[in-house]
Design an enzyme around this catalytic site. Structure first.
Site, mmCIF file in Angstrom:
data_model
loop_
_atom_site.group_PDB
_atom_site.id
_atom_site.type_symbol
_atom_site.label_atom_id
_atom_site.label_comp_id
_atom_site.label_asym_id
_atom_site.label_seq_id
_atom_site.Cartn_x
_atom_site.Cartn_y
_atom_site.Cartn_z
ATOM 1 N N ASP A 113 0.805 -1.229 0.000
ATOM 2 C CA ASP A 113 0.000 0.000 0.000
ATOM 3 C C ASP A 113 0.838 1.281 0.000
ATOM 4 O O ASP A 113 0.282 2.381 -0.129
ATOM 5 C CB ASP A 113 -0.970 -0.002 1.206
ATOM 6 C CG ASP A 113 -0.242 -0.148 2.560
ATOM 7 O OD1 ASP A 113 -0.814 -0.778 3.479
ATOM 8 O OD2 ASP A 113 0.888 0.358 2.683
ATOM 9 N N HIS A 128 6.682 -7.751 -1.319
ATOM 10 C CA HIS A 128 5.593 -8.202 -2.206
ATOM 11 C C HIS A 128 5.212 -7.150 -3.233
ATOM 12 O O HIS A 128 4.102 -7.174 -3.773
ATOM 13 C CB HIS A 128 4.366 -8.594 -1.369
ATOM 14 C CG HIS A 128 4.632 -9.762 -0.470
ATOM 15 N ND1 HIS A 128 3.917 -10.002 0.681
ATOM 16 C CD2 HIS A 128 5.558 -10.755 -0.545
ATOM 17 C CE1 HIS A 128 4.383 -11.098 1.271
ATOM 18 N NE2 HIS A 128 5.380 -11.579 0.548
ATOM 19 N N GLU A 230 -3.776 -10.161 18.156
ATOM 20 C CA GLU A 230 -4.168 -11.585 18.194
ATOM 21 C C GLU A 230 -2.949 -12.488 18.301
ATOM 22 O O GLU A 230 -1.853 -12.098 17.860
ATOM 23 C CB GLU A 230 -4.894 -11.946 16.865
ATOM 24 C CG GLU A 230 -6.064 -11.060 16.489
ATOM 25 C CD GLU A 230 -7.231 -11.238 17.461
ATOM 26 O OE1 GLU A 230 -7.981 -10.267 17.657
ATOM 27 O OE2 GLU A 230 -7.346 -12.339 18.033
HETATM 28 C C1 BV8 Z 1 6.844 -18.068 -3.581
HETATM 29 C C2 BV8 Z 1 0.886 -9.220 -2.633
HETATM 30 C C3 BV8 Z 1 8.144 -19.501 -4.955
HETATM 31 C C4 BV8 Z 1 -0.397 -9.482 -3.376
HETATM 32 C C5 BV8 Z 1 1.079 -11.153 -1.153
HETATM 33 C C6 BV8 Z 1 7.114 -22.065 1.827
HETATM 34 C C7 BV8 Z 1 8.171 -21.403 1.184
HETATM 35 C C8 BV8 Z 1 7.923 -20.641 0.051
HETATM 36 C C9 BV8 Z 1 6.612 -20.499 -0.446
HETATM 37 C C10 BV8 Z 1 5.573 -21.140 0.180
HETATM 38 C C11 BV8 Z 1 5.821 -21.930 1.311
HETATM 39 N N1 BV8 Z 1 4.615 -22.425 1.715
HETATM 40 C C12 BV8 Z 1 3.648 -21.986 0.901
HETATM 41 C C13 BV8 Z 1 4.195 -21.232 -0.048
HETATM 42 C C14 BV8 Z 1 3.450 -20.613 -1.139
HETATM 43 C C15 BV8 Z 1 2.954 -19.215 -0.793
HETATM 44 C C16 BV8 Z 1 2.416 -19.072 0.606
HETATM 45 O O1 BV8 Z 1 3.119 -18.627 1.516
HETATM 46 N N2 BV8 Z 1 1.151 -19.414 0.783
HETATM 47 C C17 BV8 Z 1 0.519 -19.258 2.073
HETATM 48 C C18 BV8 Z 1 -0.940 -18.858 1.871
HETATM 49 C C19 BV8 Z 1 0.657 -20.586 2.819
HETATM 50 N N3 BV8 Z 1 4.021 -18.238 -1.004
HETATM 51 C C20 BV8 Z 1 4.177 -17.744 -2.243
HETATM 52 O O2 BV8 Z 1 3.539 -18.100 -3.201
HETATM 53 C C21 BV8 Z 1 5.267 -16.700 -2.423
HETATM 54 N N4 BV8 Z 1 6.029 -17.028 -3.586
HETATM 55 O O3 BV8 Z 1 7.100 -18.707 -2.636
HETATM 56 O O4 BV8 Z 1 7.348 -18.343 -4.849
HETATM 57 C C22 BV8 Z 1 8.943 -19.315 -6.176
HETATM 58 C C23 BV8 Z 1 10.332 -19.266 -6.055
HETATM 59 C C24 BV8 Z 1 11.078 -19.125 -7.209
HETATM 60 C C25 BV8 Z 1 10.453 -18.997 -8.464
HETATM 61 C C26 BV8 Z 1 9.052 -19.006 -8.551
HETATM 62 C C27 BV8 Z 1 8.286 -19.170 -7.400
HETATM 63 C C28 BV8 Z 1 4.678 -15.329 -2.704
HETATM 64 C C29 BV8 Z 1 3.874 -14.840 -1.540
HETATM 65 C C30 BV8 Z 1 3.445 -13.378 -1.784
HETATM 66 C C31 BV8 Z 1 1.954 -13.303 -2.024
HETATM 67 N N5 BV8 Z 1 1.539 -11.882 -2.143
HETATM 68 N N6 BV8 Z 1 0.797 -9.855 -1.307
HETATM 69 C C32 BV8 Z 1 -1.542 -8.703 -2.824
HETATM 70 O O5 BV8 Z 1 -1.382 -7.983 -1.806
HETATM 71 O O6 BV8 Z 1 -2.627 -8.797 -3.445
HETATM 72 S S1 BV8 Z 1 0.903 -11.833 0.363
HETATM 73 C C33 BV8 Z 1 -0.353 -11.044 1.218
HETATM 74 O O7 BV8 Z 1 -0.643 -11.878 2.326
HETATM 75 C C34 BV8 Z 1 -0.034 -9.676 1.810
HETATM 76 O O8 BV8 Z 1 1.219 -9.186 1.414
HETATM 77 C C35 BV8 Z 1 -0.057 -9.867 3.332
HETATM 78 O O9 BV8 Z 1 0.992 -9.273 4.005
HETATM 79 C C36 BV8 Z 1 0.101 -11.342 3.428
HETATM 80 C C37 BV8 Z 1 -0.558 -11.985 4.606
HETATM 81 O O10 BV8 Z 1 -2.004 -11.610 4.572
HETATM 82 P P1 BV8 Z 1 -2.796 -11.016 5.923
HETATM 83 O O11 BV8 Z 1 -3.035 -12.172 6.809
HETATM 84 O O12 BV8 Z 1 -3.908 -10.073 5.689
HETATM 85 O O13 BV8 Z 1 -1.848 -10.077 6.494
HETATM 86 P P2 BV8 Z 1 -0.935 -10.480 7.579
HETATM 87 O O14 BV8 Z 1 -0.359 -11.850 7.385
HETATM 88 O O15 BV8 Z 1 0.006 -9.412 7.538
HETATM 89 O O16 BV8 Z 1 -1.959 -10.629 8.869
HETATM 90 C C38 BV8 Z 1 -2.681 -9.535 9.383
HETATM 91 C C39 BV8 Z 1 -2.284 -9.514 10.849
HETATM 92 O O17 BV8 Z 1 -2.519 -8.233 11.368
HETATM 93 C C40 BV8 Z 1 -3.116 -10.492 11.702
HETATM 94 O O18 BV8 Z 1 -2.246 -11.283 12.490
HETATM 95 C C41 BV8 Z 1 -3.928 -9.545 12.603
HETATM 96 O O19 BV8 Z 1 -4.112 -10.069 13.896
HETATM 97 C C42 BV8 Z 1 -3.034 -8.344 12.667
HETATM 98 N N7 BV8 Z 1 -3.673 -7.072 12.977
HETATM 99 C C43 BV8 Z 1 -4.948 -6.675 12.698
HETATM 100 N N8 BV8 Z 1 -5.117 -5.406 13.141
HETATM 101 C C44 BV8 Z 1 -3.928 -5.002 13.679
HETATM 102 C C45 BV8 Z 1 -3.016 -6.055 13.578
HETATM 103 N N9 BV8 Z 1 -1.755 -5.975 14.030
HETATM 104 C C46 BV8 Z 1 -1.382 -4.804 14.610
HETATM 105 N N10 BV8 Z 1 -2.201 -3.741 14.741
HETATM 106 C C47 BV8 Z 1 -3.476 -3.807 14.291
HETATM 107 N N11 BV8 Z 1 -4.290 -2.736 14.427
#
Ligand code: BV8
Ligand code: ZN
Length: 261
Positions: A113, A128, A230
């Protein structure tokens, strides 16, 4: 800028305050939670209203864009328009001010953002990508973003086309299944291994490889402090878990470390 909540400083651990004051290289690692108090939904709750029938992973994927470019582009334009109406919150502003208190601060974010930069943080490592750097899906040519035009009642918007090859323009973010920008990732990983303290703020610790950074720090015996209202997947490995909202805890923590903050 939203009003800073005037809450009394929380009682913080003395060793934590000392480590903060004496830090020579601090890493701040942020997720979508740090933008929550600016009014930007986190990734898990981003799909409200019009988008509620989709999973984020259904839209934030290359083949989702190939299948239905207007739907995916419409979602990102909706998010870009939302971000344009939001302001950095006290969490972003405090992190930006923190850079003037420690000799070296590396800010690593999963967020797309741009609010850390708008708050004044220099040199943000955007793991990202960014909503503000659209590029051609086919040839990669960067295309300057025009003013976001999505409104809440719109779903599909036909993406613009590339001036070089005519391909569709895509959002400048890293989708699931895509590699993170190599240089940014290497800088982030080195910082996580070399710092003397890490603050992990507002991330669920579910998305990899980003979520491996706090674990890397812990592996190097570096204390990691988590700020999140959380519990998360990272709780067990944290040195301290400060349960609260980033926009409240961070100002209070830094005021406790530096009373003139
Ligand atoms: C890749 C951009 C390989 C898009 C995003 C192990 C190793 C490597 C990869 C993987 C692996 N296991 C699984 C994978 C695959 C995958 C993955 O991780 N999947 C997950 C779902 C299991 N990873 C990938 O695909 C990555 N790529 O590994 O490629 C590769 C290598 C070589 C060649 C080719 C390929 C790419 C991952 C990037 C995805 N893109 N963002 C978009 O934004 O549209 S990720 C996206 O999710 C956001 O960036 C965000 O940060 C992230 C997490 O989502 P949220 O849950 O909403 O956010 P967050 O985690 O930050 O949680 C919110 C938190 O805030 C909560 O805990 C909440 O309690 C808290 N909160 C709420 N209010 C407050 C607060 N905290 C403080 N104050 C508050 N007021
Ligand atoms: Zn092109």
């Amino acid at each position: 800028m939203t009003e800073t909540q005037t809450t009394p400083p929380m009682p913080f651990d003395d060793e934590l305050l000392t480590r903060l004051r004496q830090s020579q290289h601090l890493v701040v690692f942020t997720g979508a939670g740090v933008s929550r108090e600016s009014g930007i939904p986190t990734f898990r709750d981003a799909l409200t209203g019009l988008w509620s029938q989709y999973e984020p992973e259904d839209l934030a994927m290359p083949d989702a864009f190939v299948r239905d470019p207007s739907l995916v582009w419409g979602w990102y334009e909706w998010r870009r328009a939302l971000v344009a109406r939001c302001e950095p919150n006290p969490a972003h502003l405090t992190i930006a001010a923190l850079a003037n208190r420690v000799p070296k601060l590396t800010l690593i974010t999963q967020n797309v953002d741009g609010l850390h930069a708008r708050a004044g943080s220099p040199d943000v490592l955007e793991l990202h990508g960014s909503l503000e750097r659209p590029r051609c899906f086919d040839c990669g040519t960067h295309c300057p973003p025009d003013a976001p035009m999505a409104t809440d009642d719109q779903q599909r918007i036909e993406p613009p086309t590339c001036v070089q090859c005519g391909g569709f323009i895509r959002p400048g973010v890293v989708w699931f299944g895509e590699a993170l920008p190599v240089d940014v990732w290497h800088r982030a990983k080195r910082a996580a291994q070399a710092c003397d303290l890490m603050l992990s703020v507002g991330t669920s610790g579910l998305v990899y490889p980003a979520a491996s950074l706090p674990k890397e720090a812990v592996f190097q015996q570096i204390p990691v402090v988590q700020i999140n209202p959380e519990p998360t997947a990272l709780d067990e490995t944290m040195w301290h878990n400060l349960h609260g909202e980033a926009g409240v805890v961070l100002p209070s923590l830094l005021k406790s470390a530096w009373p003139d903050f």
